[in-house]
Design an enzyme around this catalytic site. Structure first.
Site, PDB file in Angstrom:
ATOM      1  CE1 TYR A 187       4.321 -21.969 -15.258  1.00  0.00           C
ATOM      2  CE2 TYR A 187       6.562 -22.288 -14.464  1.00  0.00           C
ATOM      3  CZ  TYR A 187       5.674 -21.673 -15.323  1.00  0.00           C
ATOM      4  OH  TYR A 187       6.129 -20.774 -16.248  1.00  0.00           O
TER       5      TYR A 187
ATOM      6  CB  THR B 211       8.594 -11.804 -13.665  1.00  0.00           C
ATOM      7  OG1 THR B 211       9.610 -12.679 -14.155  1.00  0.00           O
ATOM      8  CG2 THR B 211       8.555 -10.564 -14.548  1.00  0.00           C
ATOM      9  CG  LEU B 212       8.534  -8.133  -8.854  1.00  0.00           C
ATOM     10  CD1 LEU B 212       9.391  -7.317  -7.896  1.00  0.00           C
ATOM     11  CD2 LEU B 212       7.290  -8.652  -8.151  1.00  0.00           C
ATOM     12  CD  GLU B 213       3.453  -8.846 -14.839  1.00  0.00           C
ATOM     13  OE1 GLU B 213       2.462  -8.399 -14.236  1.00  0.00           O
ATOM     14  OE2 GLU B 213       3.507  -9.988 -15.297  1.00  0.00           O
TER      15      GLU B 213
ATOM     16  CB  ALA C 127      -0.799   1.227  -3.876  1.00  0.00           C
ATOM     17  NE  ARG C 128      -2.039   3.890   1.615  1.00  0.00           N
ATOM     18  CZ  ARG C 128      -2.722   3.973   2.739  1.00  0.00           C
ATOM     19  NH1 ARG C 128      -2.725   5.086   3.435  1.00  0.00           N
ATOM     20  NH2 ARG C 128      -3.403   2.929   3.188  1.00  0.00           N
TER      21      ARG C 128
ATOM     22  CB  SER D 243      -0.946   0.003   1.200  1.00  0.00           C
ATOM     23  OG  SER D 243      -0.230  -0.021   2.416  1.00  0.00           O
ATOM     24  CB  SER D 244       4.096   2.127   1.587  1.00  0.00           C
ATOM     25  OG  SER D 244       4.842   1.013   1.141  1.00  0.00           O
TER      26      SER D 244
END
Length: 222
Positions: A187, A153-155, A131-132, A128-129
């Protein structure tokens, strides 16, 4: 995030900090390295950190990225390695930041290498920190299938109004875990054993639809 799925008639629930630590201690769930369990293991999840490897998109010669074509890393991506140094005397890190500008999308990965057992599924959630400040952590791929092994992986995208500075090793996202019935096909996809972010391969199902492959050429569809 609300889970509406059911397992043996019971609603699936996120594993608690006690259950996560027990799985890690028993070696059933591998998350390495964890720099500080006190800060990273949360009530129903674990915070993962930003790695030093970043993929930036560069303008392609064609000006178009097609989902049925093999992606050339050199043509579409610029790989950046952020510097991290540790000064033992001062007991502190010196790190290079990455600045994400508004309307910019980049690929990054978790510092931790994660191995899920075949009866555990993961869900990646943003903090959230961040996202704000306008930072989103995943565009669409927020789930981790049972049996996955590799860096996550982070988009990363900036949907805010101002550039945002991020640092390697900072806590970037949170992963929640749920128990599931062990699947027949855990997977084994194209991103298994991922050490650095891999570019996607063409979707074999789409190639069949477009007539670019025959069923004889496709052993399985993932």
């Amino acid at each position: 995030m609300v889970l509406s799925m059911y397992n043996d008639g019971n609603q699936l629930r996120f594993l608690t900090d006690v259950e996560i630590e027990e799985l890690i201690n028993n070696g059933d769930l591998i998350i390495e390295p964890i720099i500080d369990r006190k800060y990273q293991i949360q009530s129903v999840g674990i915070d993962i950190r930003l790695d030093t490897r970043i993929r930036l998109f560069r303008p392609a010669r064609t000006g178009l990225m097609s989902v049925e074509d093999e992606i050339s890393e050199d043509e579409y991506y610029e790989i950046v390695e952020l510097k991290v140094e540790y000064y033992e005397k001062e007991r502190q890190f010196c790190v290079d930041p990455i600045i994400i500008h508004p309307s910019t999308f980049i690929l990054a990965q978790s510092f931790e290498y994660i191995c899920l057992p075949n009866n555990i599924m993961g869900f990646v959630d943003g903090r959230s920190s961040l996202a704000r400040r306008g930072i989103i952590i995943h565009a669409t791929a927020g789930s981790i299938e049972p049996g996955f092994r590799g860096h996550i992986t982070l988009e990363l995208g900036n949907i805010g109004q101002l550039p945002v500075k991020l640092y390697p090793l900072m806590r970037i996202a949170n992963v929640h875990f749920v128990r599931v019935n062990e699947p027949k096909r855990p997977y084994k996809g194209q991103f298994q054993f991922q050490v650095k972010m891999k570019p996607p391969k063409p979707d074999e199902d789409l190639l069949l639809i477009l007539g670019k492959k025959s069923f004889k050429q496709v052993s399985h569809i993932t």
